[in-house]
Design a protein around this motif. Structure first.
Motif, PDB file in Angstrom:
ATOM      1  N   ARG B  35       0.774  -1.240  -0.015  1.00 45.00           N
ATOM      2  CA  ARG B  35      -0.024  -0.093   0.101  1.00 45.00           C
ATOM      3  C   ARG B  35       0.789   1.212  -0.049  1.00 45.00           C
ATOM      4  NH1 ARG B  35      -1.876   2.449   5.405  1.00 45.00           N
ATOM      5  NH2 ARG B  35      -2.229   3.892   3.715  1.00 45.00           N
ATOM      6  N   ALA B  73      -1.561  16.197   2.516  1.00 43.67           N
ATOM      7  CA  ALA B  73      -2.532  15.700   3.577  1.00 43.67           C
ATOM      8  C   ALA B  73      -2.286  14.490   4.267  1.00 43.67           C
ATOM      9  CB  ALA B  73      -4.039  16.200   3.647  1.00 43.67           C
ATOM     10  N   TYR B 275       3.432   7.117   6.196  1.00 44.83           N
ATOM     11  CA  TYR B 275       2.215   7.118   5.710  1.00 44.83           C
ATOM     12  C   TYR B 275       2.003   6.918   4.130  1.00 44.83           C
ATOM     13  CZ  TYR B 275       1.648   9.397  10.217  1.00 44.83           C
ATOM     14  OH  TYR B 275       1.836   9.677  11.546  1.00 44.83           O
ATOM     15  N   SER B 276       0.761   6.982   3.590  1.00 45.06           N
ATOM     16  CA  SER B 276       0.774   6.931   2.373  1.00 45.06           C
ATOM     17  C   SER B 276      -0.612   7.560   1.956  1.00 45.06           C
ATOM     18  CB  SER B 276       0.734   5.298   1.812  1.00 45.06           C
ATOM     19  OG  SER B 276       0.558   5.414   0.383  1.00 45.06           O
ATOM     20  N   ALA B 278      -3.969   8.454   1.436  1.00 46.57           N
ATOM     21  CA  ALA B 278      -5.041   7.602   2.007  1.00 46.57           C
ATOM     22  C   ALA B 278      -6.377   7.398   1.125  1.00 46.57           C
ATOM     23  CB  ALA B 278      -5.763   8.474   3.199  1.00 46.57           C
ATOM     24  N   GLN B 279      -6.686   5.988   0.974  1.00 48.06           N
ATOM     25  CA  GLN B 279      -7.841   5.720   0.040  1.00 48.06           C
ATOM     26  C   GLN B 279      -8.817   5.128   0.915  1.00 48.06           C
ATOM     27  OE1 GLN B 279      -5.245   3.918  -2.833  1.00 48.06           O
ATOM     28  NE2 GLN B 279      -6.782   4.300  -4.398  1.00 48.06           N
ATOM     29  N   VAL B 280     -10.155   5.399   0.599  1.00 48.81           N
ATOM     30  CA  VAL B 280     -11.247   4.659   1.240  1.00 48.81           C
ATOM     31  C   VAL B 280     -11.507   3.509   0.285  1.00 48.81           C
ATOM     32  CG1 VAL B 280     -13.301   4.663   2.302  1.00 48.81           C
ATOM     33  CG2 VAL B 280     -11.973   6.623   2.654  1.00 48.81           C
ATOM     34  N   LEU B 281     -11.466   2.236   0.854  1.00 42.98           N
ATOM     35  CA  LEU B 281     -11.776   1.020  -0.071  1.00 42.98           C
ATOM     36  C   LEU B 281     -12.342   0.134   0.828  1.00 42.98           C
ATOM     37  CD1 LEU B 281      -8.484   0.558  -2.086  1.00 42.98           C
ATOM     38  CD2 LEU B 281     -10.706   1.644  -2.980  1.00 42.98           C
TER      39      LEU B 281
END
Lengths: 390, 379
Positions: B35, B73, B275-276, B278-281
């Motif tokens: 990720r 962000a 951190y990477s 952010a994706q909502v999946l």
């Protein structure tokens, strides 16, 4: 639909007693669901997906868990300079003192009215969180605009045998108009009826009309919940009834909460809810990938990220950051964020809340229709601490 | 707003040795560990070290990198006073600001750096996997009263032949620099991490580009120039996990190391998070036929087959009867039924048709490019 022409009120003042101990420290709306979501993610995402930018969230108590989850509303694209997320705490009248009640008598809906006036929206949709759905609110708005009644309700056709006494149903005319919302236990259903119109607690009406309703409630000085007001409005004015055909689950007690989680383990349901063109948003977290160790077995289950799985998991919903030690067997369970399960422990038909620690070599078993519930933050190391559910 | 130390990440390199994987994207944007993208490690190190203003210099195929970084962000680098800025070459009255080497890249972005008036300039490359506290390195730089501090890592004699090597005296002052020496005299390899006193470096660059334009590269030109002019240049020894993932082989190797729960990188450390974007999946779904061992899997994966000692990135689906061994599958790849993938790197959104085989060896890792289709009959 022009952006900003609809605003939304997500009402978290909902019956919670039958969901205890899961709702001891949180409103129904922040109950974790489906591996990484909270129930209020569904109405909020529906709002976002319809381009709604003004959203008010009415929390029953302090709203601590609500604010922790929503923050600025950014994860639902609700931190726009046009509109945004407005949070109003302490709306549960059961928790208000007698003295405070007296001062609230003619002012209970002041905040909501202010929100609605400032939103400059044409319509407002009022939603709760205990009916999990992924509804197209643009379609609902179009449906409303094409019809004459001042308010539009939403229902799902369900088998009457699956009704629970505390559900409400819509009484529909032959032309599909709703004339009343009645509790399921008081409804006179035809014995031959194959389906019944289960009320989803979603109401769309013009913002001006809603302000009038709230103003009238304030004037009369009767402290009445928003949900109750909406049901009265349907009764008084007749309503359009919009049929929702997607995935639906009603959460009103521990068993139905558990059943709803088990239901999304069905691949068709899972895809219908999460892989439609309308995405479900939630608070973004930064977790590492889940690690499945050598010798683990993880089948027919959902899992969030940040997990560490050594044991055997079958037909379960595993949230983020869960540790399942070796030789453990988890079956038909819901295990929430941050929980750790000891080696050799067996869990079946159970709901384990957040940040629970279960020691090694224990047996935790509930019944398929009556799951065992372990409350948030509990540490269980002795078999005697687990009360058998039968 | 004045930042004591400004970070610059050099992310313009093409990364030709990654072949197909960098055909349409810059090396720092190459996916890693399920990720992440390679640049996440450097960006997270900046955020965790309190370097809150970071310029990312791009040049080669920057679109994916731009989309990934966004407004910063996801790393908490979206401060109102600084945050992360993606720096693209642009044209001006002085000509076009494309760059030739690492030092030239800094020269071309002098105006951005000057806006922030930094005392120190931290120069980083966006293509290494490591966790490092740049604040500790700055403290060392100040204690040594250095004009330049170079991050170094111990390497074997064999490895030294591929690196810029720093020969130091007993106080860790660098007395000699050798690029890819045949007979290395020390074990201190440059990590491509530098802290400069900005006013000094600025003078060197401005003078050079007003005259002979000789200071193109830090390793080849600037460090030797500093040594010639007797500037105080120190080596800062880093002992932790550090991997250069510039080749297919090293990228695969670092991914396989990442899989180990005992990896020294310690990705799960909550005090130094990586951190990477952010994706909502939706959560991952493993079916009743899945068999998963020694594997890392992330959100929105769908697994009906067997995964052994492998990493699956977001939105990867693996059909029934398929077997994935010793491989890293990048996001969005669709793997059909009865497929065998062994010792491979599979690119983003690749499609592997039913019954296909992608098989490499430890010495020769198989690579499927981004959007590449394997084994599906074209209509």
């Amino acid at each position: 639909m022009k952006r900003g022409s609809v605003s939304a009120i997500v009402n978290l003042v909902e019956p919670w007693a039958a969901l205890e101990p899961l709702t001891t420290q949180r409103p129904v709306g922040t109950l974790p669901f489906g591996g990484r979501y909270r129930l209020l993610d569904f109405p909020l995402s529906s709002a976002t997906n319809a381009g709604i930018q003004n959203v008010m969230v009415a929390a029953p108590r302090s709203g601590r868990s609500v604010m922790d989850h929503l923050r600025s509303g950014r994860d639902w694209n609700l931190d726009s300079i046009r509109g945004g997320l407005f949070m109003y705490p302490y709306n549960d009248l059961q928790l208000v003192s007698v003295e405070k009640k007296a001062t609230l008598l003619h002012h209970y809906y002041d905040n909501a009215m202010l929100f609605l006036k400032r939103s400059q929206s044409e319509y407002t949709v009022v939603m709760g969180t205990r009916n999990v759905s992924n509804i197209d609110l643009r379609a609902l708005t179009r449906y409303h605009e094409e019809r004459d009644n001042p308010i539009t309700t939403v229902y799902k056709s369900i088998d009457p045998n699956t009704l629970a006494p505390d559900h409400t149903i819509l009484q529909l005319t032959a032309k599909g108009m709703a004339t009343a919302v009645v509790p399921a236990d008081k409804a006179k259903l035809k014995k031959t009826a194959k389906t019944v119109a289960k009320n989803l607690g979603i109401y769309l009406l013009s913002t001006v009309d809603l302000i009038d309703i709230l103003q009238e409630a304030n004037r009369r000085g009767v402290l009445i919940s928003l949900e109750e007001l909406m049901m009265q409005a349907v009764m008084q004015q007749n309503a359009n009834a919009f049929e929702y055909t997607g995935f639906y689950a009603n959460i009103h007690d521990v068993s139905s909460y558990y059943a709803a989680n088990m239901a999304i383990l069905d691949e068709t349901n899972f895809r219908a809810l999460f892989y439609s063109s309308r995405q479900i948003y939630t608070k973004v977290k930064n977790e590492v990938p889940t690690f499945f160790a050598q010798g683990s077995q993880f089948r027919a289950s959902l899992c969030g990220t940040g997990g560490y799985i050594e044991g055997q998991v079958e037909h379960s919903v595993i949230f983020r950051n869960v540790l399942i030690n070796r030789d453990s067997q988890i079956k038909d369970a819901v295990i929430m964020q941050g929980t750790r399960i000891g080696a050799g422990t067996q869990i079946e038909n159970a709901v384990i809340d957040k940040n629970v620690v279960i020691g090694p070599n224990l047996v935790l078993k509930g019944q398929p229709n009556q799951p065992l519930v372990i409350r948030k933050g509990a540490h269980i190391f002795k078999q005697t601490e687990v009360v058998a559910s039968d | 707003m004045t930042d004591e130390m400004l970070g610059i990440i050099l992310a313009g390199g093409q990364g030709t040795r990654l072949g197909k994987l960098t055909k349409d994207t810059a090396k720092p944007a190459v996916p890693f560990g399920g990720r992440y993208r390679i640049i996440d490690f450097t960006l997270s190190n900046c955020a965790n070290s309190g370097v809150n203003t970071v310029g990312v210099i791009t040049q080669y195929q920057p679109l994916e990198l731009n989309a990934h970084i966004g407004n910063g962000a996801s790393w908490g680098l979206d401060d109102s006073s600084g945050g992360v800025t993606v720096l693209q070459p642009y044209s001006s009255t002085e000509g076009e600001k494309f760059f030739e080497g690492t030092a030239h890249a800094i020269y071309q972005n002098i105006e951005y750096i000057d806006q922030h008036h930094p005392k120190y300039l931290l120069v980083l490359s966006g293509d290494h996997i490591y966790k490092m506290d740049y604040a500790a390195m700055l403290a060392y730089h100040k204690a040594k009263k250095a004009a330049l501090t170079v991050g170094v890592i111990p390497v074997t004699k064999e490895e030294a032949k591929r690196f810029g090597m720093m020969n130091t005296d007993e106080t860790d002052r660098i007395i000699e620099f050798e690029e890819k020496p045949v007979h290395p005299k020390s074990d201190k390899a440059s990590m491509g991490i530098y802290i400069f006193n900005w006013p000094t470096l600025r003078d060197y660059l401005v003078k050079s580009y007003a005259t002979d334009k000789s200071l193109e590269d830090f390793g080849k030109n600037v460090i030797p120039a500093y040594l010639t002019h007797n500037e105080s240049v120190y080596a800062y020894a880093f002992e932790g996990y550090w991997r250069d993932v510039g080749t297919i082989q090293s990228l695969w190797q670092a991914n396989m190391e990442f899989l180990s729960p005992h990896n020294r990188l310690n990705i799960g450390d909550q005090h130094w998070r990586i951190y990477s974007k952010a994706q909502v999946l939706p959560p991952m779904f493993l079916t009743a036929t899945s068999q998963v061992n020694d594997a890392m899997i992330v959100d929105s994966c769908y697994v009906a087959g067997e995964i052994n000692h492998s990493i699956l990135s977001q939105r990867v689906s693996v059909g029934m009867g398929s077997r994935i061994v010793d491989s890293m599958i990048m996001s969005g790849a669709t793997i059909g039924k009865n497929v065998v993938i062994d010792h491979a790197l599979v690119g983003e959104d690749a499609i592997i048709g039913d019954d296909a085989t992608v098989k490499g060896t430890t010495a020769d890792i198989a690579v499927v490019g981004y959007h590449e289709t394997v084994g599906v009959q074209q209509p």
